[in-house]
Design an enzyme around this catalytic site. Sequence first.
Site, mmCIF file in Angstrom:
data_model
loop_
_atom_site.group_PDB
_atom_site.id
_atom_site.type_symbol
_atom_site.label_atom_id
_atom_site.label_comp_id
_atom_site.label_asym_id
_atom_site.label_seq_id
_atom_site.Cartn_x
_atom_site.Cartn_y
_atom_site.Cartn_z
ATOM 1 N N ASP A 95 1.137 -1.002 -0.115
ATOM 2 C CA ASP A 95 0.138 0.092 0.619
ATOM 3 C C ASP A 95 1.003 1.367 0.178
ATOM 4 O OD1 ASP A 95 -2.935 1.844 -0.221
ATOM 5 O OD2 ASP A 95 -2.849 -0.786 1.156
ATOM 6 N N ASP A 202 -3.119 4.824 -2.227
ATOM 7 C CA ASP A 202 -4.284 5.150 -1.292
ATOM 8 C C ASP A 202 -4.418 6.888 -2.339
ATOM 9 O OD1 ASP A 202 -5.704 4.857 1.194
ATOM 10 O OD2 ASP A 202 -4.311 6.582 1.419
ATOM 11 N N GLU A 259 -6.628 4.221 -5.914
ATOM 12 C CA GLU A 259 -7.858 4.707 -5.770
ATOM 13 C C GLU A 259 -8.128 5.370 -5.919
ATOM 14 O OE1 GLU A 259 -9.906 4.079 -0.931
ATOM 15 O OE2 GLU A 259 -7.251 5.310 -1.134
ATOM 16 N N HIS A 337 -10.586 -3.741 2.651
ATOM 17 C CA HIS A 337 -9.974 -3.792 4.033
ATOM 18 C C HIS A 337 -11.375 -2.671 3.868
ATOM 19 C CE1 HIS A 337 -8.498 -0.336 1.243
ATOM 20 N NE2 HIS A 337 -8.397 0.090 2.537
ATOM 21 N N ASP A 338 -12.367 -1.300 3.176
ATOM 22 C CA ASP A 338 -12.901 -1.017 3.685
ATOM 23 C C ASP A 338 -14.214 -0.778 3.439
ATOM 24 O OD1 ASP A 338 -10.867 1.558 4.470
ATOM 25 O OD2 ASP A 338 -10.763 2.200 2.606
#
Length: 568
Positions: A95, A202, A259, A337-338
């Site tokens: 990440d 991210d 993202e 994960h979100d």
Amino acid sequence: MWWKNATVYQIYPPSFKDSNGDGIGDIPGIHSQLDYIQSLGVDAIWLCPIYDSPQHDMGYDVSNYEGVYPPYGTIEDVEKLIEACHTRGLRIILDLVVNHTSIEHAWFQESRLSISSAKRDWYIWRPPRYDQDGKRHLPNNWRSCFGGSVWAWDEATGEYYLHLFTPQQPDLNWENEETRNAIYASAMEFWLRKGIDGFRVDVANAYSKDLSFPDAPVTDPQQEWQYASHLFCNGPRSHEYLREMGRILKKYNAMTVGELPLTPDIEQVLSYVSAKEGQLDMVFQFDMVHLGTGPDLKYQTVPRNWTLPELKERVRATQRLMDGTTDGWSTAFLENHDQARCVSRWGCESTPELWAQSAKMLAILVASLSGTLFIYQGQEIGMVNAPASWGMDEYKDVESKDYYEFVRSTSHDDPVALAAAKTALQHLARDHARMPMQWDGTPHAGFTTPNATPWMRAHDNYSVLNVKRQTLDGQSVLSFWKRVIAIRKEYPDVFAQGVFCHTNADDKLFIIEKEGDGRKLVVVLNFTPSEQEMDLGAKLGDQSKLLLSNAGESVHLLQPYEGRVYLV
């Protein structure tokens, strides 16, 4: 470009596997399960942040890009993991969290020393506004992604700093070239030199902001802080910064998946992933996973607030990026994960049979879509949301806690409002994806040692829903996922690279038709708990092959939550 036909397995380190009994997942724990990961048939793993961090937002507040969060392990542990992955033919991506750092990062500590600090301009500082009575006001009315203002007051220097997320996550100033070069060296090249194969980037479209920081339109007069994402996403220099990053990544032949929230326009998405632009290799679009969330605040909604035609339209929207006429690429995913668990959102948990059927059907749906496939830990065994009986003390995520506190304060502890907030969180909270991986039926689901206290409680159903049990069952959700991944890899021309050409208007069945290399894929999915009639004669023609089915074989009848894939 290995990643185009790849399946990537996402790992949330604190919840995957604890190797030393401290209740927190770690890098050696991931290493210990590489054989299992390889057995799935995936091509790469993606690790959520492993960097040193005070963990205000579960590692998305980085205090040192060149260090590892001690409970996760050491740099040496990561180096061993990289080597072990490559030995098995697995790629590994990390990440990349560079819109902001932690307030504990050395850069920010120096930035806040004084207005004349050498690193003052590495972050975004603004003086207060004053009214005619001399009262101090914040620079603007923007609401942060987690609620409240995006500005935090620094008493020592008499200015505010910008944080799009928590106050512990100050935004870096990408306008400063020195800052950008430090980011590239510390957050990227440090790890690229160790052999990683790429990054998940991210909030890739938030680095460039409108530096005039205008007030956002007042869309909710009841709230002090207003929705402003359109003012801090897709800013004027976004593409310039990503091209700069792209040139560094190219030196290492590294891939990126960005993202890309709040970017619904397909032409704007293409501007980020067009191959000739040299920015991102692919992106996560959120049209599908945001279905059923509140139009302003995510949790201002009720469970299952969606229709099948709406889901179809959102699938169609994301697939348009890869219609055969562009040089862009995207991803297929239902969980990360979100997001809450997909079976709880779109499937059925009422009986063990319908749970398994719907988990398999959703596997067919996401694997049939074009783009690089991403699956999230536990998705392959059909893990579900936390039980409704759990209290709010079991919810650990900052977003969940902040929202519940927001409702508490604005409703003055109204029990009806608090119950609605709890119901929404039970359906959509990020916590559900962060519960420990369910390995077996021993205490804590085999995630940690029996006498340990896990950082987050394992789901109550772990004794019946776990990897060990499903590994021994050839008809399990896990066994089905392995078949799905293998078949997708066998026919890349119509799965990953096929062109989405048609769907139906039905509110019970979801039929997808895709074309590629002179062949057609017909996918039919029953999104209801009852049998449904179907007639695929014209779509299948005289020559078709049933590649996948999670239930019966009747030509004209689909079982509840049945899914089938035909190759024509």
